[in-house]
Design a protein around this motif. Sequence first.
Motif, PDB file in Angstrom:
ATOM      1  N   GLY A  83       0.783  -1.226   0.000  1.00 29.94           N
ATOM      2  CA  GLY A  83       0.000   0.000   0.000  1.00 29.94           C
ATOM      3  C   GLY A  83       0.812   1.272   0.000  1.00 29.94           C
ATOM      4  O   GLY A  83       2.013   1.286  -0.269  1.00 29.94           O
ATOM      5  N   GLN A 103      -1.606   2.775  -4.700  1.00 28.98           N
ATOM      6  CA  GLN A 103      -2.735   3.500  -4.133  1.00 28.98           C
ATOM      7  C   GLN A 103      -4.035   2.707  -4.304  1.00 28.98           C
ATOM      8  O   GLN A 103      -4.364   2.267  -5.393  1.00 28.98           O
ATOM      9  N   PHE A 104      -4.756   2.500  -3.189  1.00 32.79           N
ATOM     10  CA  PHE A 104      -6.077   1.872  -3.246  1.00 32.79           C
ATOM     11  C   PHE A 104      -6.916   2.466  -2.128  1.00 32.79           C
ATOM     12  O   PHE A 104      -6.714   2.159  -0.958  1.00 32.79           O
ATOM     13  N   GLU A 105      -7.819   3.326  -2.465  1.00 30.95           N
ATOM     14  CA  GLU A 105      -8.703   3.950  -1.478  1.00 30.95           C
ATOM     15  C   GLU A 105     -10.097   4.055  -2.068  1.00 30.95           C
ATOM     16  O   GLU A 105     -10.635   5.136  -2.293  1.00 30.95           O
ATOM     17  N   ASN A 106     -10.685   2.870  -2.321  1.00 32.61           N
ATOM     18  CA  ASN A 106     -12.024   2.782  -2.887  1.00 32.61           C
ATOM     19  C   ASN A 106     -12.864   1.887  -1.984  1.00 32.61           C
ATOM     20  O   ASN A 106     -12.955   0.678  -2.190  1.00 32.61           O
ATOM     21  N   ALA A 155     -14.000  -2.113  -2.321  1.00 28.39           N
ATOM     22  CA  ALA A 155     -13.558  -3.026  -1.263  1.00 28.39           C
ATOM     23  C   ALA A 155     -14.756  -3.711  -0.611  1.00 28.39           C
ATOM     24  O   ALA A 155     -14.707  -4.914  -0.309  1.00 28.39           O
ATOM     25  N   MET A 188      -6.196  -7.013   0.096  1.00 27.52           N
ATOM     26  CA  MET A 188      -6.932  -5.823  -0.325  1.00 27.52           C
ATOM     27  C   MET A 188      -7.235  -4.913   0.866  1.00 27.52           C
ATOM     28  O   MET A 188      -7.069  -3.681   0.792  1.00 27.52           O
ATOM     29  N   LEU A 247      -6.056  -1.074   1.682  1.00 27.49           N
ATOM     30  CA  LEU A 247      -7.036  -0.007   1.923  1.00 27.49           C
ATOM     31  C   LEU A 247      -6.695   0.801   3.170  1.00 27.49           C
ATOM     32  O   LEU A 247      -7.017   1.994   3.260  1.00 27.49           O
TER      33      LEU A 247
END
Length: 501
Positions: A43, A50-53, A57, A278, A282
């Motif tokens: 992350g 970048q993963f901020e959904n 999720a 995942m 996040l």
Amino acid sequence: MGLDVWLLLGAGIVIAAIVAVRIAHRSGLPSLLIFLGFGLLLGESGLGLQFENPLLAQQMGLIALAVILAEGGLTTNWHHVRRSIPTALVLATLGVGVSIAAVAVAVHTLLGMNWRTALLLGAVLASTDAAAVFSVLRRLPLPSRLAGILEAESGFNDAPTVIAVMLLSAAASPSLGQALLMVVFELFVGAVVGLVVGPLGVYALRRIALPVSGLYPIAVLALAFVAYAGAVLLHGSGFLAVYLATLVMGNSRMPHRASSRGFAEGVAWLAQIGLFVMLGMLASPSEMPSAIIPGLVAGLILVAVARPLSIVICAQVIRLARIDRLNWREQAFLSWAGLRGAVPIVLATIPWAANATNSSVAKLVFNEVFVIVVVYTLIQGPTLPFLAKTLGLSTPDEARDLEVESAPLEELNADLLQIKVPPTSKLHGVEIFELRLPTDAQVTLIVRDGRTFVPEGSTRIRVDDQLLVVTTAAHRELVERRMKAISRRGKLAGWFGELGK
């Protein structure tokens, strides 16, 4: 990055995670923490992916949880959990309600949270995690009744908690009466769908001779998603539907049942790996420090007050209703064995995605839940074997049941049974002729230490042997019950009243 790079990265993560499962199994460290660590490493604070959904999720998380519940249903032994179902249902309904209320009152009083956020945090933390419970408890030599209560509870309590979190995350929360009616309706629809899809699926698979055995596990998993999606489309509980449907299929006379279970276990592990990685991606480690103190306080309330209180109250209700009787040792173990894992973290993405409160509060709830899961899983999981032994609940000498797989021989109207003799089985030392199988059943082959041979009547069975038994379809159930009876009580099982049910 191109598709090939992502594929290579994904395959590398899966392989590393599989190796980590072995390390975690030896060390006693819960594997979910290693998977979360992989996610954090990939992350924003690690490799910078970048993963901020939270919405994505949430959707992917719910699908992964459905797969995990499907594996739980397929691998749950109905004979072990049958007596535990009423108790588990009380824990999964009344127990969930008590836990939500206890956590909400405590965090509202101690941490100053408003009532809606406090209730939301309580609902998110109310569900025990099926994957964590199945993976830990099935390695513990517990009495089948106690293990059955915990397994069935973890399979059933996802449904009411998801409904509660959805209702509390809605823009306009319904009244208490409306909420209870909605919960009952969704659970009823989910139960009906699961109990329709499961038997119909078994009926179809037993009458359709597929050309390749590998299609049966795929068909079983597809039927599980038929139950899940069908219930959701009818505004019912998809989680309850998928668990009941697979529970029926996993305990029915179905072609290649053991292969279907093995396939489901593999897919469930893949779902767990992907889910935890995942969720790790996040999370934002830079935001965690502000959540540590409230997370630890809320977690302490959960494990020291809310869970024990819910167990004590449910135990009294169960006793008064003459459903069951839980002694203080069992209540103590049930209180400590309420493991949390991916489920609370996934549920915490629901208010974040719905933005039921303001975004900062929803993200704070997610961070607090993340801290609770990491810290208390690390504390609770490894201590369960010690607690079971201390409370006198460990049963190391209890023989495991036989795993029997049936491959249909359609043209001959016969079945080929593959039986592996587990450790502590009383089949060890029994001679073939002492099995006293029906005349139209025969042990045709034994696989021992990598060597295959045709047994004689005087051949003694050993632990870890694999037996191939050919029987007519009419006597298949009788043969399976006879083998299980001898495995449990020895060649004089009939004298002890053991029928192998």
